[in-house]
Design a protein around this motif. Structure first.
Motif, PDB file in Angstrom:
ATOM      1  N   ARG A 195       0.781  -1.071  -0.342  1.00  0.00           N
ATOM      2  CA  ARG A 195       0.115  -0.176   0.368  1.00  0.00           C
ATOM      3  C   ARG A 195       0.821   1.030   0.129  1.00  0.00           C
ATOM      4  NH1 ARG A 195      -1.978  -1.661   6.042  1.00  0.00           N
ATOM      5  NH2 ARG A 195      -0.304  -2.004   7.057  1.00  0.00           N
TER       6      ARG A 195
ATOM      7  N   TYR B  40     -16.564   9.076  -2.697  1.00  0.00           N
ATOM      8  CA  TYR B  40     -15.373   7.813  -3.052  1.00  0.00           C
ATOM      9  C   TYR B  40     -16.585   6.707  -3.821  1.00  0.00           C
ATOM     10  CZ  TYR B  40     -12.847  10.937  -0.617  1.00  0.00           C
ATOM     11  OH  TYR B  40     -11.998  12.064  -0.080  1.00  0.00           O
TER      12      TYR B  40
ATOM     13  N   PRO C 125     -17.896  10.893   1.678  1.00  0.00           N
ATOM     14  CA  PRO C 125     -16.399  10.877   2.084  1.00  0.00           C
ATOM     15  C   PRO C 125     -16.915  11.575   3.888  1.00  0.00           C
ATOM     16  CG  PRO C 125     -17.573  12.727   1.046  1.00  0.00           C
ATOM     17  CD  PRO C 125     -18.618  12.013   0.419  1.00  0.00           C
TER      18      PRO C 125
ATOM     19  N   ALA D 240     -16.343   8.259   5.424  1.00  0.00           N
ATOM     20  CA  ALA D 240     -15.314   7.208   5.233  1.00  0.00           C
ATOM     21  C   ALA D 240     -13.388   8.281   6.114  1.00  0.00           C
ATOM     22  CB  ALA D 240     -13.995   8.218   3.227  1.00  0.00           C
ATOM     23  N   ASP D 241     -13.639   7.458   6.828  1.00  0.00           N
ATOM     24  CA  ASP D 241     -12.639   7.161   8.219  1.00  0.00           C
ATOM     25  C   ASP D 241     -12.995   6.150   8.915  1.00  0.00           C
ATOM     26  OD1 ASP D 241     -11.894   7.727  10.539  1.00  0.00           O
ATOM     27  OD2 ASP D 241     -12.576   9.706  10.836  1.00  0.00           O
ATOM     28  N   PRO D 242     -11.798   5.670   8.670  1.00  0.00           N
ATOM     29  CA  PRO D 242     -11.120   3.802   9.305  1.00  0.00           C
ATOM     30  C   PRO D 242     -12.238   3.695  10.830  1.00  0.00           C
ATOM     31  CG  PRO D 242      -9.423   5.125   8.617  1.00  0.00           C
ATOM     32  CD  PRO D 242     -10.088   6.127   8.294  1.00  0.00           C
ATOM     33  N   GLU D 243     -11.916   5.363  10.982  1.00  0.00           N
ATOM     34  CA  GLU D 243     -12.533   5.042  12.903  1.00  0.00           C
ATOM     35  C   GLU D 243     -13.586   4.895  13.136  1.00  0.00           C
ATOM     36  OE1 GLU D 243     -11.017   4.833  15.534  1.00  0.00           O
ATOM     37  OE2 GLU D 243      -8.869   5.612  15.036  1.00  0.00           O
TER      38      GLU D 243
ATOM     39  N   PHE E 145      -9.375   4.028   2.463  1.00  0.00           N
ATOM     40  CA  PHE E 145      -8.125   4.358   1.050  1.00  0.00           C
ATOM     41  C   PHE E 145      -7.337   2.995   1.059  1.00  0.00           C
ATOM     42  CE2 PHE E 145     -10.582   8.263   2.952  1.00  0.00           C
ATOM     43  CZ  PHE E 145     -11.394   8.391   1.725  1.00  0.00           C
TER      44      PHE E 145
ATOM     45  N   PRO F   1      -7.434  10.492  -1.438  1.00  0.00           N
ATOM     46  CA  PRO F   1      -6.103  10.295   0.113  1.00  0.00           C
ATOM     47  C   PRO F   1      -5.236   8.628  -0.613  1.00  0.00           C
ATOM     48  CG  PRO F   1      -7.909  10.553   0.830  1.00  0.00           C
ATOM     49  CD  PRO F   1      -8.189  10.244  -0.179  1.00  0.00           C
TER      50      PRO F   1
ATOM     51  N   PRO G 275      -2.165   5.988  -0.880  1.00  0.00           N
ATOM     52  CA  PRO G 275      -0.832   6.778  -1.432  1.00  0.00           C
ATOM     53  C   PRO G 275      -0.529   6.430  -2.548  1.00  0.00           C
ATOM     54  CG  PRO G 275      -0.857   6.558   1.262  1.00  0.00           C
ATOM     55  CD  PRO G 275      -2.381   6.071   0.104  1.00  0.00           C
TER      56      PRO G 275
ATOM     57  N   VAL H 256      -7.130  16.785   4.437  1.00  0.00           N
ATOM     58  CA  VAL H 256      -6.567  15.395   4.934  1.00  0.00           C
ATOM     59  C   VAL H 256      -6.381  15.531   6.228  1.00  0.00           C
ATOM     60  CG1 VAL H 256      -5.716  15.080   2.676  1.00  0.00           C
ATOM     61  CG2 VAL H 256      -4.379  16.232   4.562  1.00  0.00           C
TER      62      VAL H 256
ATOM     63  N   HIS I  72      -0.056   6.437   8.261  1.00  0.00           N
ATOM     64  CA  HIS I  72      -1.468   6.910   8.713  1.00  0.00           C
ATOM     65  C   HIS I  72      -2.057   5.651   7.934  1.00  0.00           C
ATOM     66  CE1 HIS I  72       0.620  10.826   8.383  1.00  0.00           C
ATOM     67  NE2 HIS I  72      -0.709  11.186   8.691  1.00  0.00           N
ATOM     68  N   TYR I  73      -1.173   4.141   7.831  1.00  0.00           N
ATOM     69  CA  TYR I  73      -2.836   3.059   7.568  1.00  0.00           C
ATOM     70  C   TYR I  73      -2.937   2.287   8.687  1.00  0.00           C
ATOM     71  CZ  TYR I  73       0.492   3.783   3.412  1.00  0.00           C
ATOM     72  OH  TYR I  73       1.142   3.749   2.093  1.00  0.00           O
TER      73      TYR I  73
END
Lengths: 502, 93
Positions: A212, A287, A342, A345-348, A355, A405, A407, A483, A493-494
């Protein structure tokens, strides 16, 4: 900004009949556009007169050639009809079997002999560093569902719109002439010739990738290359990279499954892999993830069958695609997107990183939405010109489709073009298959370089801004996004890194 | 994945993993696979024609396999993550 009609449709394109791989210049689909093109061609003196001979296509530009090869324009002279053979200067070639000699010994003044040998010595392009073994076909993408609420992309702007496409399939790490049925992912690269430029989706038959972070890209590929000491397959390296890269093992699992030996290029689904943005006319974005589902289904060989096929027909995948299309069969993939707002779109919030290209989005939570279909129906006409020199870039996006975002996506948007500038050259846009022949406007602000043969500056100043022409498109500036922080460092940031769920 | 697909995946993996010369690579790889599925990893281990280590060594390695080469200094620790949301205010004039 509204675009004055005088700035659009700079390249007259012949109208298509109903069988053509586009209807964007068809009077029935776009009557005003088609009429304007026809009138402009007639009054400007730029309409191409009936040609007397094929002339090796040297009296056609790349847009003319690819319009025919892609199936967007039908008919026309496509094969050599010259009365005799010549050298590259058009000088008649005397004989097939006899060099010019003195007393039977060849001489350096035989320009036919020298040009033949010198061209041969230079006839192979630099091999692609990845995806060297492949083949492709032309066809069209048809928009089947209204997605204008999600994206302003021109080619998705109305149901029924048909956009010419070229799709190249490939293995990834084996060399150019290695057997097609090697255990490997399969490249699934699509070039859409849209009216706002060429759009490339450079994906795989896997929805995930082995790494990634872009700094590991060359490591992943080299771990599947040959041992630098003895040029044997390096099984230690393949397994060592996976042993040391926890996040790579979803793709690793697919690699070792029968998905690593699909039956040809045909019986695969295709995936965009990365997360992208779709941006609508109001500048609002979502997204998305792309899925191209084969109507003819997925089929895989077992290891034994694949191994046997490597020996029996090393060209199996290329032959299968070519012959299927030669028989007149159409190959269809239904295009779907998963959509995410969007704010979500937050892993938390999600419990997974949307992403991270080593992860997938759960389909129950983010259902598949159909929006179109890819149809392949036309073979290339010259492999070296149309396939070997094809150049796809994840950075080639059209208005309404943007980055995320992710990478790896961010870096791929740069380095695919860099690789192609090395392999082909900075003027790769002049090769027909790469030419944005359907674009409403084509006035590049990049000039010169080796073998530049199009209009180049075309009267434009080589600096900007200038007092003579100012034709930029502020309306196409990318949708801003914020971001998570503004610290520059090597800090990860993974979200999954260091977690069991990686 | 059907049972047949699962067995094929195990068999295909064994057919390549058996060529690995370095024992620690086999062990570490199996530890990563263990974290995907214990049965899957055990199936591969059992299929290897020559085994120079015990299954228990794989079990011992697996709990930390997700941390390997993830340098502690660089791991996310203060909420760092990838996000991209519309800015609160307007950006373009």
């Amino acid at each position: 900004m509204d675009i004055p009609s005088s700035l659009t449709s700079k390249i007259p394109v012949m109208s298509s009949s109903t069988g053509a791989n586009t209807n964007q210049n068809d009077p029935i689909q776009h009557p005003l556009e088609a009429t304007a093109q026809a009138i402009r061609g007639a009054v400007s003196g730029e309409g191409r007169a009936p040609r007397q001979a094929h002339l090796g296509s040297s009296n056609e530009g790349p847009a003319d050639i690819i319009a025919k090869v892609s199936g967007a324009v039908q008919g026309g002279i496509r094969q050599d009809d010259s009365p005799y053979f010549t050298n590259n200067e058009g000088i008649p070639w005397p004989d097939a079997e006899h060099s010019k000699t003195i007393g039977g010994i060849p001489v350096a003044s035989d320009v036919f002999l020298l040009q033949k040998q010198q061209t041969f010595n230079r006839s192979k392009n630099l091999e692609r560093m990845v995806h060297p073994s492949g083949s492709g076909a032309f066809g069209y993408f048809e928009t089947t569902h209204d997605v204008t609420g999600l994206t302003k992309a021109n080619f998705l702007s109305s149901v029924g719109e048909k956009t010419p496409i070229f799709v190249r399939f490939s293995t990834v790490t084996p060399g150019r002439e290695y057997a097609d049925e090697a255990r490997n992912p399969r490249g699934f690269a699509i070039k859409f010739y849209t009216m706002e430029g060429n759009y490339d989706i450079v994906g795989l038959n896997f929805p995930v990738f082995f790494c990634r972070d872009p700094i590991q890209g060359p490591d992943v590929i080299r771990s599947q290359w040959r041992n630098p000491k003895n040029f044997l397959f390096d099984y230690d390296a393949i397994f060592d990279l996976l042993a040391c890269t926890p996040e790579g093992n979803h793709a690793g699992l697919m690699f070792f499954s029968d998905h690593g030996t699909p039956q040809g290029w045909r019986f695969n689904h295709g995936y965009g892999c990365h997360t992208f943005k779709w941006v609508n006319a109001e500048g609002k974005f979502v997204y998305i993830k792309y899925h191209f589902i084969a109507e003819h289904g997925q089929k895989q060989f077992t290891q034994q069958e694949a191994t046997q096929m490597c020996g029996e027909d090393p060209d199996f995948s290329k032959r299968d695609l070519w012959e299927t299309i030669e028989k007149g069969q159409e190959l269809i993939w239904k295009a779907h997107v998963q959509v995410m707002q969007p704010e979500d779109a937050d892993p938390e919030k999600l419990g997974f990183d949307p992403f991270d290209v080593t992860k997938v989005w759960p389909r129950k939570q983010f259902p598949m939405q159909e929006f179109g279909r890819l149809v392949l129906n036309k073979n290339p006409e010259n492999y070296h010109r149309d396939v070997e020199q094809a150049a796809f870039s994840p950075g080639s996006m059209v208005p309404g489709i943007e980055d995320s975002p992710d990478p790896l996506l961010q870096f791929r948007m740069f380095f695919y073009r860099d690789a192609q500038y090395h392999r082909i050259g900075v003027n790769l846009h002049q090769i027909p298959v790469n030419c944005p022949f359907m674009s409403k406007s084509f006035a590049p602000l990049n000039f010169d370089g080796q073998m530049r043969v199009d209009a180049n500056h075309a009267g434009n100043k080589q600096y900007a801004p200038n007092s003579f022409a100012h034709k930029f498109r502020p309306d196409t500036a990318e949708a801003p996004y914020q971001v998570s922080d503004n610290v520059m460092s090597r800090k990860s940031h993974y979200w999954h890194e260091g977690k069991k769920n990686d | 994945m059907t049972e047949e697909e699962r067995q094929n995946t195990i068999k295909n993996t064994v057919n390549m993993l058996k060529f690995v010369h370095v024992e620690v690579i086999q062990k570490k790889y199996l530890a990563q696979v263990y974290n995907i599925g214990v049965d899957y990893a055990k199936g591969i281990y059992d299929g290897l024609p020559k085994k120079s280590f015990e299954w228990s060594e794989v079990e011992k390695l697996a709990p930390d396999a997700h941390l390997w080469y993830k340098e502690a200094k660089f791991r996310p620790s203060q909420g760092e993550r990838l996000t991209g949301v519309p800015p609160t205010g307007t950006v373009y004039n």
